[in-house]
Scaffold this motif. Structure first.
Motif, PDB file in Angstrom:
ATOM      1  N   GLY A 152      51.138 -60.461 -52.924  1.00 19.86           N
ATOM      2  CA  GLY A 152      52.067 -59.441 -53.401  1.00 19.86           C
ATOM      3  C   GLY A 152      51.404 -58.125 -53.760  1.00 19.86           C
ATOM      4  O   GLY A 152      51.807 -57.058 -53.275  1.00 19.86           O
ATOM      5  N   ARG A 153      50.370 -58.192 -54.609  1.00 19.51           N
ATOM      6  CA  ARG A 153      49.764 -56.951 -55.110  1.00 19.51           C
ATOM      7  C   ARG A 153      48.722 -56.377 -54.158  1.00 19.51           C
ATOM      8  O   ARG A 153      48.710 -55.167 -53.887  1.00 19.51           O
ATOM      9  N   HIS A 154      47.834 -57.219 -53.636  1.00 18.55           N
ATOM     10  CA  HIS A 154      46.747 -56.700 -52.798  1.00 18.55           C
ATOM     11  C   HIS A 154      47.215 -56.349 -51.388  1.00 18.55           C
ATOM     12  O   HIS A 154      46.907 -55.265 -50.883  1.00 18.55           O
ATOM     13  N   LEU A 155      47.961 -57.260 -50.763  1.00 15.73           N
ATOM     14  CA  LEU A 155      48.402 -57.023 -49.387  1.00 15.73           C
ATOM     15  C   LEU A 155      49.788 -56.389 -49.301  1.00 15.73           C
ATOM     16  O   LEU A 155      50.146 -55.843 -48.249  1.00 15.73           O
ATOM     17  N   GLY A 156      50.566 -56.479 -50.364  1.00 12.57           N
ATOM     18  CA  GLY A 156      51.930 -55.950 -50.326  1.00 12.57           C
ATOM     19  C   GLY A 156      52.824 -56.708 -49.365  1.00 12.57           C
ATOM     20  O   GLY A 156      53.726 -56.143 -48.740  1.00 12.57           O
ATOM     21  N   VAL A 157      52.589 -58.023 -49.270  1.00 17.47           N
ATOM     22  CA  VAL A 157      53.300 -58.870 -48.308  1.00 17.47           C
ATOM     23  C   VAL A 157      54.420 -59.639 -49.001  1.00 17.47           C
ATOM     24  O   VAL A 157      54.255 -60.147 -50.104  1.00 17.47           O
ATOM     25  N   THR A 158      55.562 -59.699 -48.346  1.00 20.05           N
ATOM     26  CA  THR A 158      56.659 -60.553 -48.787  1.00 20.05           C
ATOM     27  C   THR A 158      56.806 -61.688 -47.785  1.00 20.05           C
ATOM     28  O   THR A 158      57.004 -61.445 -46.584  1.00 20.05           O
ATOM     29  N   LEU A 159      56.698 -62.911 -48.240  1.00 22.59           N
ATOM     30  CA  LEU A 159      56.785 -64.066 -47.350  1.00 22.59           C
ATOM     31  C   LEU A 159      58.231 -64.325 -46.929  1.00 22.59           C
ATOM     32  O   LEU A 159      59.170 -64.057 -47.676  1.00 22.59           O
ATOM     33  N   THR A 160      58.387 -64.869 -45.731  1.00 20.91           N
ATOM     34  CA  THR A 160      59.705 -65.329 -45.302  1.00 20.91           C
ATOM     35  C   THR A 160      60.061 -66.594 -46.084  1.00 20.91           C
ATOM     36  O   THR A 160      59.191 -67.225 -46.717  1.00 20.91           O
ATOM     37  N   ALA A 161      61.307 -66.996 -46.039  1.00 22.66           N
ATOM     38  CA  ALA A 161      61.734 -68.214 -46.731  1.00 22.66           C
ATOM     39  C   ALA A 161      60.980 -69.424 -46.187  1.00 22.66           C
ATOM     40  O   ALA A 161      60.588 -70.318 -46.949  1.00 22.66           O
ATOM     41  N   THR A 162      60.748 -69.444 -44.882  1.00 20.51           N
ATOM     42  CA  THR A 162      60.008 -70.553 -44.272  1.00 20.51           C
ATOM     43  C   THR A 162      58.569 -70.580 -44.768  1.00 20.51           C
ATOM     44  O   THR A 162      58.020 -71.642 -45.072  1.00 20.51           O
ATOM     45  N   GLU A 163      57.951 -69.412 -44.868  1.00 19.19           N
ATOM     46  CA  GLU A 163      56.568 -69.339 -45.353  1.00 19.19           C
ATOM     47  C   GLU A 163      56.473 -69.726 -46.817  1.00 19.19           C
ATOM     48  O   GLU A 163      55.513 -70.386 -47.233  1.00 19.19           O
ATOM     49  N   LEU A 324      46.824 -71.982 -42.032  1.00 17.80           N
ATOM     50  CA  LEU A 324      46.021 -71.245 -41.066  1.00 17.80           C
ATOM     51  C   LEU A 324      46.874 -70.222 -40.322  1.00 17.80           C
ATOM     52  O   LEU A 324      46.470 -69.076 -40.127  1.00 17.80           O
ATOM     53  N   ARG A 325      48.080 -70.634 -39.907  1.00 24.58           N
ATOM     54  CA  ARG A 325      48.970 -69.710 -39.207  1.00 24.58           C
ATOM     55  C   ARG A 325      49.309 -68.502 -40.083  1.00 24.58           C
ATOM     56  O   ARG A 325      49.408 -67.369 -39.600  1.00 24.58           O
ATOM     57  N   LEU A 326      49.489 -68.744 -41.397  1.00 26.27           N
ATOM     58  CA  LEU A 326      49.785 -67.639 -42.309  1.00 26.27           C
ATOM     59  C   LEU A 326      48.612 -66.656 -42.345  1.00 26.27           C
ATOM     60  O   LEU A 326      48.816 -65.438 -42.259  1.00 26.27           O
ATOM     61  N   PHE A 327      47.383 -67.172 -42.445  1.00 30.75           N
ATOM     62  CA  PHE A 327      46.228 -66.288 -42.497  1.00 30.75           C
ATOM     63  C   PHE A 327      46.025 -65.567 -41.172  1.00 30.75           C
ATOM     64  O   PHE A 327      45.562 -64.421 -41.145  1.00 30.75           O
ATOM     65  N   GLU A 328      46.366 -66.213 -40.073  1.00 32.75           N
ATOM     66  CA  GLU A 328      46.270 -65.532 -38.779  1.00 32.75           C
ATOM     67  C   GLU A 328      47.230 -64.354 -38.718  1.00 32.75           C
ATOM     68  O   GLU A 328      46.925 -63.327 -38.112  1.00 32.75           O
ATOM     69  N   ARG A 329      48.400 -64.501 -39.346  1.00 38.25           N
ATOM     70  CA  ARG A 329      49.355 -63.381 -39.379  1.00 38.25           C
ATOM     71  C   ARG A 329      48.869 -62.271 -40.306  1.00 38.25           C
ATOM     72  O   ARG A 329      48.978 -61.086 -39.977  1.00 38.25           O
ATOM     73  N   LEU A 330      48.305 -62.659 -41.448  1.00 35.18           N
ATOM     74  CA  LEU A 330      47.897 -61.666 -42.433  1.00 35.18           C
ATOM     75  C   LEU A 330      46.613 -60.943 -42.042  1.00 35.18           C
ATOM     76  O   LEU A 330      46.438 -59.757 -42.340  1.00 35.18           O
ATOM     77  N   HIS A 331      45.694 -61.666 -41.381  1.00 30.66           N
ATOM     78  CA  HIS A 331      44.376 -61.105 -41.052  1.00 30.66           C
ATOM     79  C   HIS A 331      44.011 -61.426 -39.598  1.00 30.66           C
ATOM     80  O   HIS A 331      43.034 -62.126 -39.334  1.00 30.66           O
TER      81      HIS A 331
END
Length: 341
Positions: A152-163, A324-331
Motif C-alpha cells: 500500500g505505502r511503498h508500491l501504492g498497489v491495490t490488490l484485486t479481490a482474487t489477490e 510468486l505470480r503476485l511478485f511477477e506482476r509487481l516486479h
C-alpha cells in the motif's frame, strides 16, 4: 539537546559518570538509543535509552537474565532506572559480525559456524517462564505489515479481490507451517548486526566469541526462524551452496545436542524456506514502515536483497506459486532463476 538526553545526563551524574564522555554507540530500528560512556578508569560502558511509553524495558531485562543463566554472552547490567527507561551495561565494543565479515571475508565460514553454535545454546534451553508463545495472532500481525506498508505505502498497489483472497490463504498456510515445526527459544532478530565480535580480553569471551544483543522480542516458536534470520540476512547475502553447507552442519549438531529438530534434513530445509517466506514478507513491510513512518529511508536499499530471497523460495514450492505470480506482476524486472533440490 532533547529532554531524554538531559534526563540521561542527570542519571549518569548521580552514578558519578561525567556527561562529556557521552557519545552515540549505535543506531536501532526501534525507538531505543544507545550511548557509550567513558569512566574515570578509562573503561567504557553502554547506556540503553528506552522511552517507557514506547519501549518496555522489563522484557529485555527478563530475557537477558534467562540468557545469562544459560551461559549465552549477553551484556552485564550494572545499573537500572526502570521508571526512566535507562540501563547501564557492559560494553561489547563496536565490531559487529557484519563489520568483521566485510573486513575479513576469508573468515566467513568460521564466524557463521560460531554464530550457529551460539544459537544452539539458546535453542537447547528449556522454555523460560517469561517467554511468550509465537502464536498465530503474532505471526499474522507481522504478515499484515506486508500489504499495509509494502504494497500500500511503498508500491501504492491495490490488490484485486482474487489477490486479496490468495494472500489470506497464503498467510494461513505459512502460519500453519510455522506452528507445526519443533518449538524452541527464538531470538527473533538473530543476524549479523545484532552479534558482536567480543574483544579477546573480554570477560565473557570464554562463553563464546560473539556477544548477543537485541533479544527483547524473543518468543517460543519455530526452530527454523533464527537460522533463516542469520543465513538469509537482510543486510548480507551469500551463495546458496555456502548456506546449505552451514545448515547441514547446524542440523547435525542440533541432533547430537538433543535440540528438538526434524528427523530428516529435507523436512527441516522445506520448513526453513517457508519460514523464510514469512520472515521476508514481514521484513518488506517493516523496512517500508521504517522509511515512511520513522524517516529511516536507508532500509529501502535492502529491499531488493529481501525480494531475491523471496523469489528463490517461491519458485520451489507449488503451494507458493500464487505468491510468486503476485511478485511477477509487481516486479517483472526482477524475475529470476534459482536452484532446486
Amino acid at each position: 539537546m532533547d529532554e531524554r538526553r538531559l534526563a540521561l545526563i542527570a542519571w549518569l551524574h548521580d552514578l558519578g559518570i561525567a556527561s562529556d564522555s557521552l557519545t552515540p554507540a549505535s543506531e536501532d530500528a526501534s525507538f531505543r538509543r544507545y550511548w557509550r560512556v567513558r569512566l574515570n578508569d578509562g573503561t567504557t560502558r553502554i547506556v540503553m535509552d528506552a522511552p517507557p511509553e514506547k519501549e518496555a524495558i522489563q522484557p529485555w531485562l527478563q530475557i537477558r537474565a534467562c540468557l545469562a543463566e544459560a551461559n549465552v554472552p549477553v551484556p552485564t547490567v550494572e545499573a537500572v532506572a526502570a521508571e526512566l527507561g535507562f540501563v547501564l551495561l557492559s560494553d561489547f565494543g563496536s565490531e559487529t559480525l557484519a563489520t568483521r565479515l566485510n573486513s575479513q571475508p576469508e573468515t566467513t565460514h568460521e564466524w557463521y559456524a560460531e554464530a550457529l553454535a551460539t544459537l544452539l545454546v539458546l535453542q537447547k534451553q528449556p522454555r523460560p517462564a517469561a517467554l511468550p508463545e509465537y502464536d498465530a495472532a503474532k505471526l499474522k500481525a507481522e504478515l499484515r505489515l506486508f500489504p499495509e506498508w509494502y504494497l500500500g505505502r511503498h508500491l501504492g498497489v491495490t490488490l484485486t479481490a482474487t489477490e486479496q483472497q490468495m494472500l489470506e490463504q497464503s498467510f494461513t498456510a505459512l502460519i500453519e507451517r510455522a506452528q507445526a515445526q519443533p518449538q524452541v527459544f527464538v531470538h527473533r532478530d538473530y543476524h549479523s548486526r545484532n552479534l558482536m565480535v567480543l574483544p579477546d580480553n573480554h570477560p565473557l569471551r570464554p562463553l563464546g566469541a560473539l556477544g548477543v544483543l537485541d533479544f527483547q522480542d524473543a518468543v517460543w516458536g519455530p526452530i527454523t526462524y533464527d537460522p533463516v534470520s542469520l543465513l538469509r540476512d537482510a543486510y548480507l547475502e551469500w551463495p546458496e551452496e555456502f548456506t546449505l553447507d552451514l545448515l547441514v552442519r547446524y542440523w547435525q549438531q542440533a541432533r547430537r545436542l538433543g535440540v528438538p529438530i526434524h528427523e530428516r534434513f529435507d523436512d527441516f530445509y522445506a520448513d526453513y524456506e517457508w519460514m523464510g517466506v514469512q520472515r521476508h514478507l514481514k521484513v518488506l513491510g517493516i523496512f517500508a514502515r521504517l522509511a515512511y513512518r520513522d524517516g529511516k529511508t536507508g532500509y529501502l536499499d535492502d529491499l531488493p536483497r529481501v525480494r531475491r530471497y523471496l523469489w528463490k523460495a517461491l519458485m520451489r514450492y507449488t503451494a507458493l506459486k500464487p505468491l510468486l505470480r503476485l511478485f511477477e506482476r509487481l516486479h517483472p524486472e526482477e524475475v529470476q532463476v534459482a536452484l532446486t533440490f
